[in-house]
Design an enzyme around this catalytic site. Sequence first.
Site, mmCIF file in Angstrom:
data_model
loop_
_atom_site.group_PDB
_atom_site.id
_atom_site.type_symbol
_atom_site.label_atom_id
_atom_site.label_comp_id
_atom_site.label_asym_id
_atom_site.label_seq_id
_atom_site.Cartn_x
_atom_site.Cartn_y
_atom_site.Cartn_z
ATOM 1 N N GLU A 134 0.814 -1.225 0.000
ATOM 2 C CA GLU A 134 0.000 0.000 0.000
ATOM 3 C C GLU A 134 0.848 1.277 0.000
ATOM 4 O OE1 GLU A 134 -3.888 -1.739 2.302
ATOM 5 O OE2 GLU A 134 -2.513 -0.569 3.464
ATOM 6 N N GLU B 5 -5.416 -8.112 -0.835
ATOM 7 C CA GLU B 5 -6.083 -8.145 0.473
ATOM 8 C C GLU B 5 -7.570 -7.897 0.297
ATOM 9 O OE1 GLU B 5 -4.557 -5.525 3.512
ATOM 10 O OE2 GLU B 5 -2.497 -5.864 2.875
HETATM 11 C C1 BG6 Z 1 -4.429 -2.978 5.116
HETATM 12 C C2 BG6 Z 1 -3.060 -3.355 5.645
HETATM 13 O O1 BG6 Z 1 -4.489 -1.614 4.986
HETATM 14 O O2 BG6 Z 1 -5.538 -3.274 5.909
HETATM 15 C C3 BG6 Z 1 -3.071 -4.517 6.624
HETATM 16 O O3 BG6 Z 1 -2.180 -3.639 4.587
HETATM 17 C C4 BG6 Z 1 -4.250 -4.411 7.563
HETATM 18 O O4 BG6 Z 1 -1.837 -4.527 7.299
HETATM 19 C C5 BG6 Z 1 -5.534 -4.422 6.730
HETATM 20 O O5 BG6 Z 1 -4.277 -5.359 8.569
HETATM 21 C C6 BG6 Z 1 -6.800 -4.412 7.543
HETATM 22 O O6 BG6 Z 1 -6.797 -3.347 8.439
HETATM 23 P P1 BG6 Z 1 -7.024 -3.532 9.997
HETATM 24 O O7 BG6 Z 1 -6.788 -2.197 10.580
HETATM 25 O O8 BG6 Z 1 -8.429 -3.997 10.142
HETATM 26 O O9 BG6 Z 1 -6.042 -4.550 10.441
#
Ligand code: BG6
Length: 484
Positions: free
Chosen positions: A191, A384
């Site tokens: 990101e 993701e």
């Molecule tokens: C993304 C990141 O922005 O979101 C991850 O690359 C992160 O590291 C994921 O865990 C989900 O966000 P969160 O805050 O729910 O863990």
Amino acid sequence: MSNFPKGFLWGGAISGSQAEGGFNKGKKGLNTQDLRYFDASWDTEKRTENRNINMTSERFKVAKNSETTDFYPFRRGIDFYHNYDEDLDHLIELGIKIFRTSITWSRIFPKGDESEPNREGLDFYKKMFKKCQDNKIKVFATILHYDTPVHLIEVYGGWKNRKMIDFYLNYAETLYRELGDLVDYWLPFNEINANRFNPYNGCSIIKDDEPDYLQSIYTCGHHQFLANARAVELGHKLVPGVPIGGMIARFTTYPATCHPNDVMKALEDENVKNYFYLDVMARGAYPNYMKRFFAENQIEIPWQEGDEAILKTNTVDFLSFSYYMSMVASTDPQYEKSSGNLVSGNKNPYLTASEWGWQIDPVGLRITLNDMYDRYHLPLFIAENGIGAVDQLEDDQVHDTYRINYLSEHFKQMKEAIHDGVDLIGYTMWGIIDIVSCGTIEMSKRYGVIYVDLDDAGHGSGRRIKKDSFKFYQDIIQTNGNKL
Ligand code: BG6
């Protein structure tokens, strides 16, 4: 309707800092995630406040001199450092085709500026990736996922300093040389647009240390773009044929109304938050709309001779992104905010939200895929996606129907996008095994299909338990998503 292509890469993703723990094991040095503070006794309000503060110079000072894992959940993670072998066994049983994780820079170069790597750190990843390879699981390795060595911040001022590019490249070169035959896809930065939406995570700067915060953000960003492009160049030389990608957190944004001002606002948000980063990595140049933005905000990009050529000649081989929700842009300051634990933007009345206020939008994923493919004509990888929720463990079972629904709706839209003609090559579900949440530092915001019996304070047996979604995802993988 098209099916998922043969060989579609169904997988799971985690990051080193959220999973590994073992923060002072194997000669690892301290990194920026090791310093993030969290108190499990906080109520929702305090947790939200903490998320917004993220890091202060005072907290940074205290944390770097402290040895404890209490109040520093990233130092504990889920102890993947000691359990990776068994955890990979679960993922093998799940049937994943690709595993995404990040390499922890401070395990390989504890301070970041050494010339010789720490062999113990390299061996850890060698064993992990070898096990994947032996079990026909491809490896998707992120070179930097938010965890810069602390020493580089203290001595050189971090990403504001152009020297960081050389330290980063030394690290990347070591990885290509040492792990090159075990990695199938490389990602220089997680990101890369985090420099703007979360400057501490993205480029390790602390707001109260920065008299000109916005300027520092874009200075760091420029250095990261150069580091990214040079990592692509180096990768093409040292691991030829292995794709090297770019990644953003994709905040697909709709106008709140069809009023042209709202539509313009949505476009501006897309430009500044998303396209700027994709344009530089995929098209190889700063777009004109940013030149206007920089001029209006008195931001000077520290261009040096040769920078433009570096960006131009080293564009990425594929684009990847994280996708959790969509956003709404409005010019009305009174516009209603999204409900939920942690307010994340304007409310979309047509969508429901997760417990953390992230608005669930499967069709938005199809829109995103079409938009990105049409704009860049590069293969796309969903690096993701998933839902963070409070899971209930009862009688060793977790009935996470909400997760199954979330995934199934997103998979259907991926299939639609493939039918639309998008070249989608893979999908790594986020937090395939429960890990510490990055934004809120909570263990209770769980994403996995595998439950990890640890609470926000790090208490619990640490046992791994398959949730209902495990079976669901296993079937999806086995049938290549074609029974959806
Ligand atoms: C993304 C990141 O922005 O979101 C991850 O690359 C992160 O590291 C994921 O865990 C989900 O966000 P969160 O805050 O729910 O863990």
